[in-house]
Design a protein around this motif. Structure first.
Motif, short mmCIF file in Angstrom:
data_model
loop_
_atom_site.label_atom_id
_atom_site.label_comp_id
_atom_site.label_asym_id
_atom_site.label_seq_id
_atom_site.Cartn_x
_atom_site.Cartn_y
_atom_site.Cartn_z
N LEU A 1 50.13 89.53 27.43
CA LEU A 1 50.14 88.27 26.69
C LEU A 1 48.84 87.54 27.00
N PHE A 2 48.39 86.69 26.08
CA PHE A 2 47.14 85.97 26.26
C PHE A 2 47.43 84.48 26.45
N ARG A 3 47.29 84.01 27.68
CA ARG A 3 47.46 82.60 28.04
C ARG A 3 48.77 82.00 27.52
N PRO A 4 49.90 82.67 27.71
CA PRO A 4 51.16 82.17 27.12
C PRO A 4 51.61 80.84 27.70
N GLU A 5 51.20 80.54 28.93
CA GLU A 5 51.60 79.27 29.52
C GLU A 5 51.00 78.09 28.75
N LYS A 6 49.83 78.30 28.12
CA LYS A 6 49.22 77.24 27.33
C LYS A 6 50.04 76.96 26.06
N ASN A 7 50.64 78.01 25.49
CA ASN A 7 51.49 77.82 24.32
C ASN A 7 52.73 77.00 24.66
N MET A 8 53.33 77.28 25.81
CA MET A 8 54.53 76.54 26.20
C MET A 8 54.19 75.09 26.55
N GLU A 9 53.01 74.90 27.12
CA GLU A 9 52.56 73.54 27.41
C GLU A 9 52.34 72.77 26.11
#
Length: 365
Positions: free
Chosen positions: A86-94
């Motif tokens: 996955l590519f930077r998925p934490e940014k999507n959730m943020e």
């Protein structure tokens, strides 16, 4: 890491998969989806993975009447070693929670959401296409479900994640697209919902897109809603210009969506010591740079296409051709680097890639 319990109900009958070498963006969906409910006074509850299926909603559900909804978009990639990244998925959730806040939707637990996303991918892992240029598109979204016709924030919601194997978003691929500058309609204004990823923003863009398509253009360039002068976004993407050796992108001004690919491009350019600035850019400035022979490249950035080079603008009955209508060197380098990191074929000095561990099928996790 917190341990979460997610009920998993496997489908009794799996679908026939499409040919991975002939995928159309957003037309095919996997065997399962994630679903979780919100009830006022109880919070988010009953996280579960279930067979992909239609939703049953009351005709008075508030989503149909007042548009209280948000969504995200990200991708999973299969590496040559058969690993899933996955590519930077934490940014999507943020960003999902930033959108939730703007639409008066209760925030979701970002750690739980990311855990659920990984679990769902693990269940439908064999849907990740292995053909060059393909990926598994991930669409998390929240909708209001309370049956009520009063104008207020809903007391009930659903958080859902669905998956779709996809090919290129634009048929042109990494080849330049033609863009029409929009002078009549606007995408968003400061103080509105432009910074949120909500369906209403996209519905409002359809008319301008329709008009652009009728004249042979792939997308529209949005100008600001106050002075109709400053550049904001291109289609549903952020936009960059390379002018006289410097890369420019519109500053985040309260009406522009903060793109994760946009942020990644800015960080990447700084890492390469390429001059990059985030500031107001007028369409007149771009036209003048073109007239002076200094407009070297232009490209859009977003999850779906990653990088979409721009070969021509049409503005005020004038054509602005860029780099003879061919993909610029910097655009191609950025595309190759980002897709290389996403696919695990290029070094990742930023730690952007997140591995999804392979798991055995289970009933309850």
């Amino acid at each position: 890491m917190t341990e979460f319990k997610i009920e998993i109900n496997h489908t009794p009958e799996k679908k026939q998969k499409p040919a991975f070498d002939n995928l159309v963006f957003g037309k095919n969906f996997t065997d399962h989806m994630f679903e979780m409910d919100y009830t006022a006074g109880r919070g988010w509850h009953d996280p579960r993975i279930v067979p992909y299926q239609p939703l049953s909603l009351d005709p008075a559900a508030m989503i149909f009447h007042y548009g209280q909804s948000v969504f995200e978009g990200l991708k999973a990639y299969l590496t040559h070693d058969n690993e899933v990244l996955l590519f930077r998925p934490e940014k999507n959730m943020e960003r999902l929670n930033k959108s939730n806040s703007r639409l008066c939707i209760p925030e979701v637990d970002e750690e739980l959401a990311l855990y659920a996303l990984k679990e769902l991918i693990s269940v439908d892992r064999d849907w990740i296409p292995n053909v060059e240029g393909t990926s598994l598109y991930i669409r998390p979204f929240v909708i209001s479900t309370e049956p009520y016709l009063g104008v207020a924030a809903s007391n009930k919601y659903k958080f859902i994640i669905i998956l779709s194997p996809v090919g290129a978003y634009y048929k042109e691929g990494i080849n330049p697209v033609k863009i029409a500058v929009q002078n009549e309609y606007v995408r968003a204004v400061k103080g509105g919902t432009g910074t949120a990823k909500t369906g209403g923003n996209y519905a409002a863009s359809l008319k301008a897109q329709e008009l652009a398509s009728l004249t042979g253009y792939s997308q529209v360039l949005w100008l600001d809603g106050k002075e109709n002068k400053y550049i904001e976004e291109v289609g549903s993407m952020n936009i960059f210009f390379k002018i006289n050796g410097e890369v420019l992108t519109p500053e985040l001004n309260g009406s522009i969506l903060e793109g994760i690919t946009r942020n990644s491009v800015v960080e990447l350019l700084k890492y390469w010591n390429v001059p990059v600035s985030e500031r107001r850019i007028s369409i007149e400035e771009v036209y003048q740079a073109h007239a002076d022979g200094q407009l070297e490249e232009a490209f859009g950035t977003g999850t779906a296409a990653v990088i979409s080079p721009i070969g021509e603008f049409f503005w005020d009955n004038k054509k602005i051709e860029i780099n003879n209508g061919i993909t610029g060197e910097l655009s191609k380098k950025i595309y190759d680097t980002l897709t290389g990191i996403q696919k695990g074929t290029a070094p990742d000095p930023f730690g952007w890639s997140v591995k999804v561990e392979k798991k055995e099928a289970a009933g309850v996790q």
